[in-house]
Design a protein around this motif. Structure first.
Motif: not given
Length: 448
Positions: A66-76, A125-142
């Motif tokens: 367990x860790x106190x964070x809301x950002x992904x620790x594992x990305x698939x 966080x599990x995702x396709x590269x395109x959508x994951x990149x979109x969310x990162x550019x919108x500063x939603x995913x760190x």
């Protein structure tokens, strides 16, 4: 024999595995476990249907804290929307008694809904590269808290043109992380990416790259044209042992054509999946097939990779794929989990070259069967077949003059090789082409 209890998993994870009715790990799961637990980067090459998803999920979840964070620790990262949904389901099955928040993101659906899910907090966080990149550019995913990056079906991700997105995601992450990569084939592009971004990955290989499963019987029919292929397919479907079928074609238009033809005699028994269909339609069609409500699915290569579709009895290639490796991925949809399967390919004259290449790659020949006498041989060629014929003629037919001799080049187009650094080098023949030529020569000799 090794069981999952030998992995010394946490009680919550072991309980979930027991409830799934799983007892013995597959070879790739056994081999991947110690490497991933060691923290080293890993490159896994395994045949399709060997349990790759659990091979990376089990060691990752064994180390979960367990860790106190809301950002992904594992990305698939995976290549398709369907695979995102499947991996999320697998994670949720294994984490039934654990506190792990899993979110899947992919294109083709409302991005705002996915943004809200991510804002609520995510561990995996599990995702396709395109959508994951979109969310990162919108500063939603760190990605600054990512400890483990997992990429599944890496060769297919690169084949689909996601290299830029993947490298951008790499560059957004901190250098200190574990990279876990699975690929069905080891291409030059995969090798290059490994050298650039991975830290001396240990290779875990279950079989030579591109080797098909031994429990798949492979048959072929030489068929003159596509309309005859449709007649043959209808003939084959009279056999009730073809009970759970995937019918592969090379594009969306052909998929719709085959589906329309099947509806004449098999209305309601088949579904169709390709990239023009909505995400909900595709997921509902797959669910209907899994539940036994459909006899089969007509599809493009969108369903050739990674998806765990259980108990497929037959794979039928209405068109031979344009890349020999893709043939192996298609037939790998059957013969999974130690079960037997059958692959049937309907091969037009224009497809014989690539069929030979696939046989050389596999070091295995298709067993050819004569066309049944009651299959009607169509005379008409469809437009796409005419186009192929025209292209073939343009490529192979030299232009002749009236007296039958080849045209002389115009003086201005005649080139004289004077040597030096710009001189023409003899063209090298690729090893695979030499093998194909030898195979073709042997077949001609056999047929004389």
């Amino acid at each position: 024999m090794i069981t999952f209890h030998d992995f010394d998993l946490p009680k919550s994870l072991q309980k979930a595995i027991d409830e799934l009715g799983l007892t013995n790990p597959t070879p790739i799961q056994q081999r991947a476990m110690p490497v991933i637990l060691s923290g080293r980067d890993m490159m896994g090459i395994a045949q399709t249907g060997t349990g790759k998803t659990f091979a990376y999920l089990l060691p990752v979840l064994k180390q979960w804290k367990f860790a106190k964070t809301d950002t992904p620790r594992v990305v698939i990262i995976v290549p398709t929307r369907e695979l995102v949904v499947q991996v999320v389901e697998e994670v949720e099955k294994l984490t039934k008694y654990m506190s792990v928040r899993t979110v899947g993101v992919f294109g083709g659906v409302n991005i705002n809904t996915q943004k809200l899910r991510v804002y609520e907090g995510v561990d995996v966080l599990v995702g396709t590269p395109g959508r994951m990149m979109d969310l990162a550019l919108d500063n939603v995913v760190r990605f600054d808290e990512v400890q483990k990056l997992i990429i599944d079906e890496f060769d297919e991700i690169l084949n689909l043109g996601f290299r830029v997105q993947v490298t951008s995601i790499f560059n957004m992450m901190k250098a200190k992380r574990q990279n876990i990569l699975f690929s069905a084939t080891m291409t030059d592009e995969v090798d290059e990416m490994l050298n650039d971004y991975f830290d001396f990955p240990e290779e875990v290989s279950l079989a030579p790259s591109g080797t098909p499963l031994d429990q798949i019987e492979q048959f072929g029919y030489n068929v003159p044209n596509f309309l005859t292929k449709i007649n043959l397919l209808k003939n084959l479907l009279q056999d009730e042992s073809l009970s759970r079928i995937l019918v592969f074609v090379n594009n969306k238009k052909t998929a719709d054509l085959v589906m329309t033809s099947l509806e004449e005699n098999h209305d309601g028994q088949f579904g169709v999946i390709h990239s023009n269909k909505s995400q909900n339609y595709r997921l509902n069609t797959m669910a209907s097939f899994q539940q036994g409500e459909l006899r089969g699915i007509v599809t493009t290569d969108v369903m050739a990779r990674g998806l765990d579709i259980s108990d497929v009895t037959h794979v039928i290639n209405m068109e031979f794929p344009e890349v020999p490796e893709q043939y192996i991925h298609r037939i790998g949809r059957t013969g999974r989990a130690d079960k037997t399967g059958v692959a049937i390919s309907l091969i037009a004259p224009s497809e014989q070259e690539i069929q030979l290449e696939a046989e050389v790659l596999m070091e295995r020949e298709l067993e050819f069967i004569e066309l049944p006498e009651d299959v009607e041989i169509a005379e008409k060629l469809l437009e796409f077949e005419k186009d192929k014929k025209k292209i073939k003629l343009l490529l192979r037919t030299p232009k002749k003059s009236d007296n039958g001799a080849f045209h002389e080049k115009k003086d201005k187009n005649k080139k004289v090789n004077l040597g030096g650094p710009g001189k023409t080098k003899p063209r090298k023949t690729a090893p695979r082409n030499r093998a194909v030529e030898a195979k073709r020569a042997a077949k001609k000799k056999k047929n004389k």
